[in-house]
Design an enzyme around this catalytic site. Structure first.
Site, short mmCIF file in Angstrom:
data_model
loop_
_atom_site.label_atom_id
_atom_site.label_comp_id
_atom_site.label_asym_id
_atom_site.label_seq_id
_atom_site.Cartn_x
_atom_site.Cartn_y
_atom_site.Cartn_z
CG PHE A 1 -0.42 -45.18 -4.01
CD1 PHE A 1 0.92 -45.53 -3.87
CD2 PHE A 1 -1.33 -46.17 -4.37
CE1 PHE A 1 1.35 -46.83 -4.08
CE2 PHE A 1 -0.91 -47.48 -4.58
CZ PHE A 1 0.43 -47.80 -4.44
CB VAL A 2 -0.99 -43.27 -9.73
CG1 VAL A 2 -1.34 -41.81 -9.63
CG2 VAL A 2 0.51 -43.47 -9.90
CG ASP B 1 1.05 -53.33 -7.18
OD1 ASP B 1 1.95 -52.49 -7.34
OD2 ASP B 1 1.01 -54.09 -6.20
CE LYS C 1 3.48 -40.97 -6.99
NZ LYS C 1 3.22 -41.72 -5.75
CD GLU D 1 10.49 -48.80 -12.07
OE1 GLU D 1 9.80 -49.67 -12.64
OE2 GLU D 1 10.95 -48.95 -10.92
CG ASP D 2 6.17 -48.73 -12.31
OD1 ASP D 2 7.28 -48.31 -11.91
OD2 ASP D 2 5.46 -49.50 -11.64
CG ASP E 1 7.54 -42.39 -4.93
OD1 ASP E 1 6.63 -41.58 -5.07
OD2 ASP E 1 7.82 -42.92 -3.82
NE ARG F 1 1.33 -56.00 -10.49
CZ ARG F 1 2.28 -55.30 -9.88
NH1 ARG F 1 2.72 -54.19 -10.41
NH2 ARG F 1 2.79 -55.71 -8.74
N GLY G 1 5.87 -53.69 -12.42
CA GLY G 1 5.12 -52.49 -12.79
C GLY G 1 5.31 -52.00 -14.21
#
Ligand code: 5GP
Length: 171
Positions: free
Chosen positions: A148-149, A155, A127, A95-96, A99, A161, A40
């Site tokens: 959820f993105v 992805d 988040k 990191e992307d 969560d 992606r 990600g």
């Protein structure tokens, strides 16, 4: 399936530049090992390192993904470890999204015994509503609601992606 834009490519570019400036100031006169978490983080990482002005090396780790689910199983599995020894070095994990916080808490705990000089984390998206521990990233691009993105590296079933923006699925 419709994708709605949450954060445009232009907004991401501007914010990533600001994050790079902040990181460059914080690590002035130091060298970094920038550790991207696959898959990600690949797009965010490649843009971010171009905005960081201190000497750096890149390395990658991979953890188990959610597979086809959109919620974490609560179990993090290491699929790929670093190639580089990190003792005495400054580590920036990229990191992307954070969560539940389980992945980054797990990775920082995994690297700590290797005695790096420091470990910090940079995430594009946060988040905070979803957190299941006390984890706080050091650098955050955007704080987003519990949606959820996808896109910009993120992805859904390994698709989307490549989108240059962050969006969410509607309908
Ligand atoms: P955590 O361990 O903090 O719960 O989750 C981290 C990982 O979950 C991220 O690296 C990402 O792969 C996945 N993830 C969490 N939220 C989302 C989301 O909204 N969209 C996508 N595509 N992945 C997410």
């Amino acid at each position: 399936m419709q994708v709605k834009v949450l954060i445009s490519a232009e907004e991401i570019k501007k914010r990533v530049r600001e994050m790079g400036e902040e990181i460059s100031r914080d690590y002035a006169d130091k060298e970094l090992v920038v550790v991207g978490i696959l898959k990600g983080a690949f797009m965010f990482m490649s843009d971010l390192v171009r905005e960081i002005l201190v000497p750096l090396e890149v390395d990658f780790m991979a953890t188990s993904s959610y597979g086809h689910a959109t919620k974490t199983s609560g179990v993090v599995r290491l699929l790929k470890d670093l190639d580089t020894p990190i003792e005495g070095r400054h580590i920036l994990i990229v990191e992307d999204i954070v969560d539940s916080g389980l992945t980054l808490a797990y990775l920082t705990q995994l690297l700590q015994p290797r005695k790096p000089a420091s470990i910090k984390t940079a995430v594009l998206l946060d988040k905070p509503e979803r957190r299941r521990n006390e984890f706080e990233p050091d650098y955050v691009g955007f704080t987003i609601p519990d949606e959820f993105v996808i896109g910009y590296g993120l992805d859904y079933n390994n698709k989307f992606r490549e989108l240059p923006y962050v969006g969410y699925v509607s309908g």
